[in-house]
Design an enzyme around this catalytic site. Structure first.
Site, PDB file in Angstrom:
ATOM      1  N   ARG A 239       0.850  -1.200   0.000  1.00  0.00           N
ATOM      2  CA  ARG A 239       0.000   0.000   0.000  1.00  0.00           C
ATOM      3  C   ARG A 239       0.878   1.238   0.000  1.00  0.00           C
ATOM      4  O   ARG A 239       1.636   1.457   0.947  1.00  0.00           O
ATOM      5  CB  ARG A 239      -0.892   0.043   1.250  1.00  0.00           C
ATOM      6  CG  ARG A 239      -1.809  -1.161   1.438  1.00  0.00           C
ATOM      7  CD  ARG A 239      -3.087  -1.043   0.630  1.00  0.00           C
ATOM      8  NE  ARG A 239      -3.796  -2.306   0.594  1.00  0.00           N
ATOM      9  CZ  ARG A 239      -4.861  -2.600   1.351  1.00  0.00           C
ATOM     10  NH1 ARG A 239      -5.322  -1.722   2.202  1.00  0.00           N
ATOM     11  NH2 ARG A 239      -5.440  -3.779   1.239  1.00  0.00           N
ATOM     12  N   GLU A 241       0.556   4.126   0.901  1.00  0.00           N
ATOM     13  CA  GLU A 241      -0.128   5.125   1.728  1.00  0.00           C
ATOM     14  C   GLU A 241       0.929   5.908   2.477  1.00  0.00           C
ATOM     15  O   GLU A 241       1.722   5.318   3.196  1.00  0.00           O
ATOM     16  CB  GLU A 241      -1.018   4.445   2.777  1.00  0.00           C
ATOM     17  CG  GLU A 241      -2.111   3.615   2.204  1.00  0.00           C
ATOM     18  CD  GLU A 241      -2.943   2.923   3.280  1.00  0.00           C
ATOM     19  OE1 GLU A 241      -4.128   3.262   3.393  1.00  0.00           O
ATOM     20  OE2 GLU A 241      -2.413   2.062   4.004  1.00  0.00           O
ATOM     21  N   ARG A 247      -0.273   2.427  13.017  1.00  0.00           N
ATOM     22  CA  ARG A 247      -0.889   1.190  12.525  1.00  0.00           C
ATOM     23  C   ARG A 247      -0.841   0.998  11.009  1.00  0.00           C
ATOM     24  O   ARG A 247      -1.410   0.048  10.490  1.00  0.00           O
ATOM     25  CB  ARG A 247      -2.330   1.109  13.020  1.00  0.00           C
ATOM     26  CG  ARG A 247      -3.180   2.230  12.517  1.00  0.00           C
ATOM     27  CD  ARG A 247      -4.538   2.251  13.161  1.00  0.00           C
ATOM     28  NE  ARG A 247      -5.395   3.082  12.332  1.00  0.00           N
ATOM     29  CZ  ARG A 247      -6.384   2.622  11.604  1.00  0.00           C
ATOM     30  NH1 ARG A 247      -6.670   1.358  11.627  1.00  0.00           N
ATOM     31  NH2 ARG A 247      -7.093   3.429  10.854  1.00  0.00           N
ATOM     32  N   HIS A 248      -0.161   1.880  10.301  1.00  0.00           N
ATOM     33  CA  HIS A 248      -0.066   1.726   8.850  1.00  0.00           C
ATOM     34  C   HIS A 248       1.331   1.301   8.414  1.00  0.00           C
ATOM     35  O   HIS A 248       2.322   1.898   8.818  1.00  0.00           O
ATOM     36  CB  HIS A 248      -0.414   3.038   8.130  1.00  0.00           C
ATOM     37  CG  HIS A 248      -1.884   3.321   8.106  1.00  0.00           C
ATOM     38  ND1 HIS A 248      -2.504   4.024   9.103  1.00  0.00           N
ATOM     39  CD2 HIS A 248      -2.848   2.966   7.225  1.00  0.00           C
ATOM     40  CE1 HIS A 248      -3.806   4.114   8.826  1.00  0.00           C
ATOM     41  NE2 HIS A 248      -4.048   3.466   7.693  1.00  0.00           N
ATOM     42  N   GLU A 397     -10.035  -1.809  13.640  1.00  0.00           N
ATOM     43  CA  GLU A 397     -10.423  -2.715  12.556  1.00  0.00           C
ATOM     44  C   GLU A 397      -9.335  -3.759  12.306  1.00  0.00           C
ATOM     45  O   GLU A 397      -8.181  -3.431  12.151  1.00  0.00           O
ATOM     46  CB  GLU A 397     -10.629  -1.890  11.284  1.00  0.00           C
ATOM     47  CG  GLU A 397     -10.898  -2.739  10.066  1.00  0.00           C
ATOM     48  CD  GLU A 397     -10.532  -2.031   8.769  1.00  0.00           C
ATOM     49  OE1 GLU A 397     -10.750  -0.818   8.655  1.00  0.00           O
ATOM     50  OE2 GLU A 397     -10.017  -2.714   7.856  1.00  0.00           O
ATOM     51  N   SER A 400     -11.634  -6.786   6.951  1.00  0.00           N
ATOM     52  CA  SER A 400     -12.688  -6.267   6.075  1.00  0.00           C
ATOM     53  C   SER A 400     -13.146  -7.390   5.181  1.00  0.00           C
ATOM     54  O   SER A 400     -12.330  -8.210   4.765  1.00  0.00           O
ATOM     55  CB  SER A 400     -12.128  -5.207   5.129  1.00  0.00           C
ATOM     56  OG  SER A 400     -11.903  -4.032   5.785  1.00  0.00           O
ATOM     57  N   ARG A 450      -1.582  -6.387  12.154  1.00  0.00           N
ATOM     58  CA  ARG A 450      -2.549  -5.686  13.011  1.00  0.00           C
ATOM     59  C   ARG A 450      -3.145  -6.611  14.049  1.00  0.00           C
ATOM     60  O   ARG A 450      -3.357  -6.204  15.191  1.00  0.00           O
ATOM     61  CB  ARG A 450      -3.653  -5.076  12.157  1.00  0.00           C
ATOM     62  CG  ARG A 450      -3.150  -3.871  11.421  1.00  0.00           C
ATOM     63  CD  ARG A 450      -4.239  -2.841  11.309  1.00  0.00           C
ATOM     64  NE  ARG A 450      -3.740  -1.724  10.528  1.00  0.00           N
ATOM     65  CZ  ARG A 450      -4.514  -0.942   9.803  1.00  0.00           C
ATOM     66  NH1 ARG A 450      -5.811  -1.173   9.748  1.00  0.00           N
ATOM     67  NH2 ARG A 450      -3.989   0.066   9.151  1.00  0.00           N
TER      68      ARG A 450
HETATM   69  P1  ATP Z   1      -7.558   0.494   7.145  1.00  0.00           P
HETATM   70  O1  ATP Z   1      -6.648   0.028   6.083  1.00  0.00           O
HETATM   71  O2  ATP Z   1      -7.497  -0.117   8.438  1.00  0.00           O
HETATM   72  O3  ATP Z   1      -8.960   0.684   6.624  1.00  0.00           O
HETATM   73  P2  ATP Z   1      -7.523   2.874   6.523  1.00  0.00           P
HETATM   74  O4  ATP Z   1      -7.114   2.510   5.138  1.00  0.00           O
HETATM   75  O5  ATP Z   1      -8.964   3.076   6.895  1.00  0.00           O
HETATM   76  O6  ATP Z   1      -6.978   1.850   7.480  1.00  0.00           O
HETATM   77  P3  ATP Z   1      -7.361   5.477   6.278  1.00  0.00           P
HETATM   78  O7  ATP Z   1      -8.830   5.389   6.110  1.00  0.00           O
HETATM   79  O8  ATP Z   1      -6.524   5.928   5.142  1.00  0.00           O
HETATM   80  O9  ATP Z   1      -6.778   4.128   6.786  1.00  0.00           O
HETATM   81  O10 ATP Z   1      -7.037   6.305   7.544  1.00  0.00           O
HETATM   82  C1  ATP Z   1      -7.485   5.835   8.780  1.00  0.00           C
HETATM   83  C2  ATP Z   1      -7.037   6.774   9.835  1.00  0.00           C
HETATM   84  O11 ATP Z   1      -5.624   6.780   9.892  1.00  0.00           O
HETATM   85  C3  ATP Z   1      -7.455   8.185   9.585  1.00  0.00           C
HETATM   86  O12 ATP Z   1      -8.711   8.440  10.156  1.00  0.00           O
HETATM   87  C4  ATP Z   1      -6.389   8.956  10.285  1.00  0.00           C
HETATM   88  O13 ATP Z   1      -6.699   9.088  11.650  1.00  0.00           O
HETATM   89  C5  ATP Z   1      -5.199   8.052  10.210  1.00  0.00           C
HETATM   90  N1  ATP Z   1      -4.273   8.528   9.184  1.00  0.00           N
HETATM   91  C6  ATP Z   1      -4.230   8.178   7.893  1.00  0.00           C
HETATM   92  N2  ATP Z   1      -3.216   8.791   7.272  1.00  0.00           N
HETATM   93  C7  ATP Z   1      -2.602   9.535   8.196  1.00  0.00           C
HETATM   94  C8  ATP Z   1      -1.478  10.410   8.181  1.00  0.00           C
HETATM   95  N3  ATP Z   1      -0.747  10.620   7.075  1.00  0.00           N
HETATM   96  N4  ATP Z   1      -1.123  10.999   9.322  1.00  0.00           N
HETATM   97  C9  ATP Z   1      -1.812  10.789  10.445  1.00  0.00           C
HETATM   98  N5  ATP Z   1      -2.881   9.981  10.522  1.00  0.00           N
HETATM   99  C10 ATP Z   1      -3.286   9.375   9.419  1.00  0.00           C
HETATM  100  P1  AMO Z   2      -8.580  -3.681   3.481  1.00  0.00           P
HETATM  101  O1  AMO Z   2      -8.008  -2.645   2.579  1.00  0.00           O
HETATM  102  O2  AMO Z   2      -9.508  -3.177   4.546  1.00  0.00           O
HETATM  103  O3  AMO Z   2      -9.405  -4.770   2.646  1.00  0.00           O
HETATM  104  O4  AMO Z   2      -7.390  -4.500   4.158  1.00  0.00           O
HETATM  105  C1  AMO Z   2      -7.638  -5.686   4.885  1.00  0.00           C
HETATM  106  C2  AMO Z   2      -6.959  -5.650   6.236  1.00  0.00           C
HETATM  107  O5  AMO Z   2      -5.567  -5.416   6.113  1.00  0.00           O
HETATM  108  C3  AMO Z   2      -5.078  -4.644   7.220  1.00  0.00           C
HETATM  109  N1  AMO Z   2      -4.460  -3.414   6.710  1.00  0.00           N
HETATM  110  C4  AMO Z   2      -3.242  -2.945   7.055  1.00  0.00           C
HETATM  111  N2  AMO Z   2      -2.310  -3.386   7.912  1.00  0.00           N
HETATM  112  C5  AMO Z   2      -1.171  -2.678   8.025  1.00  0.00           C
HETATM  113  N3  AMO Z   2      -0.897  -1.565   7.330  1.00  0.00           N
HETATM  114  C6  AMO Z   2      -1.790  -1.069   6.438  1.00  0.00           C
HETATM  115  N4  AMO Z   2      -1.489   0.016   5.728  1.00  0.00           N
HETATM  116  C7  AMO Z   2      -3.031  -1.761   6.281  1.00  0.00           C
HETATM  117  N5  AMO Z   2      -4.117  -1.561   5.506  1.00  0.00           N
HETATM  118  C8  AMO Z   2      -4.957  -2.570   5.772  1.00  0.00           C
HETATM  119  C9  AMO Z   2      -6.282  -4.397   8.111  1.00  0.00           C
HETATM  120  C10 AMO Z   2      -7.437  -4.546   7.177  1.00  0.00           C
HETATM  121  O6  AMO Z   2      -8.592  -4.937   7.860  1.00  0.00           O
HETATM  122  N6  AMO Z   2      -9.620  -6.760  -0.466  1.00  0.00           N
HETATM  123  C11 AMO Z   2     -10.061  -6.305   0.857  1.00  0.00           C
HETATM  124  C12 AMO Z   2     -10.354  -7.479   1.746  1.00  0.00           C
HETATM  125  C13 AMO Z   2     -11.546  -8.278   1.278  1.00  0.00           C
HETATM  126  O7  AMO Z   2     -12.615  -7.678   1.073  1.00  0.00           O
HETATM  127  O8  AMO Z   2     -11.416  -9.496   1.144  1.00  0.00           O
HETATM  128  C14 AMO Z   2      -8.988  -5.432   1.490  1.00  0.00           C
HETATM  129  O9  AMO Z   2      -7.839  -5.409   1.078  1.00  0.00           O
HETATM  130  O10 AMO Z   2      -6.281  -5.436   9.093  1.00  0.00           O
END
Ligand code: ATP
Ligand code: AMO
Length: 476
Positions: A239, A241, A247-248, A397, A400, A450
């Site tokens: 990703r 991102e 947590r990312h 979370e 998904s 996670r």
């Molecule tokens: P997941 O993969 O678990 O769904 P996500 O993709 O939902 O995570 P985002 O929706 O992009 O992640 O962001 C979730 C939260 O992470 C945001 O609400 C924000 O609080 C935080 N976040 C994302 N990017 C940043 C950033 N660059 N700096 C600080 N916080 C961030």
């Molecule tokens: P999603 O994008 O929500 O769904 O990702 C699935 C799960 O992966 C974890 N996750 C992460 N862990 C660490 N760093 C990250 N940047 C990050 N982003 C996501 C979370 C999340 O719940 N294709 C769909 C899944 C499906 O529908 O089968 C998908 O990728 O635990």
């Protein structure tokens, strides 16, 4: 060859017996011309060894032993004794090894960039590099530990965390195989972005461009179209991102599955629920020793309330929204249809649910269609919503999933609605899979890192990742 005993297998049963161990020098010190101490460490278990000058051991041997550099791997033969006073700094505090022979197996450099014993203390949140603790010892920050990850992996806590990671992957595979699922491996280099959006790494692929896959989504669905019925994969997910959060990650281990259902996608939701309950409850049983070690630094490790009936509390997204509103949280409905809950809202909801329903484990079902990816099936009764779900642990979370669109026309419309052109390069083969007929199916994806982080109550996902990758970090 001398039989070698594992340090963790030493016990009071061996008092007065001779044993040979192979371990690292955790610490070495010369007490006097006649006495030196070694702390020996094997995979996190520590025992004190003592060497005293007395026939046949020379003063020179005492000096040499006490001067061994920290982290050197030695083979030590000695007699197991009861120490005069318990050795509180050792794991095996009621044992002591009285040294007869020491051989160096692999020598460590005199100056290491960080001491394993300093890394053992939990990294203070927000501590600066070089800051001293109350005893004047430099604090080892998470950055230093990750920069020197090989040393950091040797701590008792890291050893236990890496066992839990291994356990999650194993339990996931075990559950899947038990349910008749096939273990698949799909390409990580692809011609299209599976999750849409901009967070995809583009790479040079000879004379063309390609992408690192953001999930095995398209391929796991294509396997269903290929009549594979029930499949799973454990593989890296990429990703792009630029999220510098606790947590990312930009690369993490995805635990993905996809399966057909007969009547309703909730069959798959229940399958996912049983899967998570299996993983979380088996971790507690099989890894209780490791959890106890981690609890010394992170008291919440493994302290996780599973609902008594073994089921996750199931709420609709709108019910979650109502709970937040009821608790006085400032949520605009309009905005929550464009973006799903913020991290802060998810945490608040976790708190509300814990107080109201006494559970840390719940699932939100029926997210608004607008916040889910193009392959998600709309709720046939109200297409504003979708047949999709997220599982949460303590308000965070972890998984998904959703029912997928299996009709090609509907899929093309959904792509257009999300601003994707069905004719665009990279999607031909995915769409072709549906043009030839594909059974109804649903699935889900979990982030291994996670789950480990939340299950253990670690403050940072990097601690649950062997060699983490984030926007700043490409090493080690
Ligand atoms: P997941 O993969 O678990 O769904 P996500 O993709 O939902 O995570 P985002 O929706 O992009 O992640 O962001 C979730 C939260 O992470 C945001 O609400 C924000 O609080 C935080 N976040 C994302 N990017 C940043 C950033 N660059 N700096 C600080 N916080 C961030
Ligand atoms: P999603 O994008 O929500 O769904 O990702 C699935 C799960 O992966 C974890 N996750 C992460 N862990 C660490 N760093 C990250 N940047 C990050 N982003 C996501 C979370 C999340 O719940 N294709 C769909 C899944 C499906 O529908 O089968 C998908 O990728 O635990």
């Amino acid at each position: 060859a001398v039989p070698v005993t594992r340090v963790k297998e030493l016990s009071e049963d061996l008092y007065e017996k001779e044993v040979t161990v192979v371990a690292r020098v955790d610490n070495a010190r010369v007490q006097s011309a006649k006495l030196a101490f070694l702390m020996l460490r094997e995979q996190g278990t520590k025992i004190q060894a003592v060497v005293a000058a007395a026939e046949p051991i020379s003063r020179q041997m005492v000096k040499w032993t006490g001067g061994l550099s920290v982290n050197t791997i030695v083979q030590v033969t000695g007699i197991v004794k009861k120490p005069g006073v318990p050795v509180s700094s050792a794991t095996l505090s009621n044992l002591e090894l009285h040294i007869r022979k020491v051989y160096v197996i692999a020598e460590a450099a005199q100056m290491l960039p960080m001491q394993v014993k300093d890394a053992e203390r939990p990294p203070p949140e927000g501590a600066d590099e070089g800051q001293l603790d109350s005893e004047g010892t430099p604090l080892v920050t998470l950055k230093t530990r990750l920069d020197n990850r090989v040393l950091d992996l040797q701590t008792e806590t890291s050893q236990a965390i890496t066992w839990i990671s291994s356990g999650v992957a194993q339990l996931f595979a075990e559950y899947m195989i038990k349910s008749g699922s096939r273990w698949i491996s799909t390409p990580k280099i692809a011609g299209a972005a599976s999750e849409g959006g901009s967070n995809v790494f583009e790479i040079k692929y000879f004379k063309r461009n390609a992408y690192l896959t953001q999930s095995p989504q398209l391929y796991k669905q294509m396997c269903i179209a290929g009549d594979m019925e029930n499949v799973f994969e454990i593989a890296p997910v990429f990703r792009a991102e630029d999220s510098n959060t606790h947590r990312h990650l930009t690369e993490f281990t995805g635990l993905d599955f996809e399966k057909t259902f007969r009547h309703h996608y909730h069959e798959v939701l229940e399958f996912a629920e049983d899967l998570l309950v299996f993983i979380l409850s088996e971790l507690k049983v099989r890894y209780k020793d490791q959890i106890a070690v981690i609890q010394k630094s992170y008291p919440k490790a493994g302290d996780f309330r599973l609902p008594k009936n073994g089921k996750a509390l199931r709420l609709k997204y709108m019910e979650g929204l109502a709970l937040l509103k009821e608790a006085g949280v400032d949520v605009s409905e309009q905005e929550r249809f464009e973006n799903d809950f913020t991290t802060a809202m998810e945490k608040q909801l976790g708190q509300i649910i814990r107080e109201k329903y006494d559970t840390d484990f719940y699932v939100l079902d029926k997210f608004p269609m607008a916040v889910r990816p193009f392959y998600t099936k709309a709720d046939p009764e109200d297409p504003t919503f979708s047949n999709s779900y997220d599982f949460f642990m303590r308000g965070e979370e972890i998984m998904s999933g959703a029912q997928r669109i299996n009709d090609v026309k509907e899929l093309e419309d959904s792509m257009r609605a999300k601003g994707l052109e069905p004719n665009q390069e990279g999607f031909e083969d995915y769409l072709a899979a549906f043009r030839q007929g594909c059974p109804p199916h649903a699935g889900g994806g979990l982030g291994l890192n996670r789950i480990v982080m939340f299950f253990l109550g670690l403050p940072n996902v990097r601690q649950a990742t062997l060699f983490p990758r984030d926007p700043q970090r490409l090493r080690p």
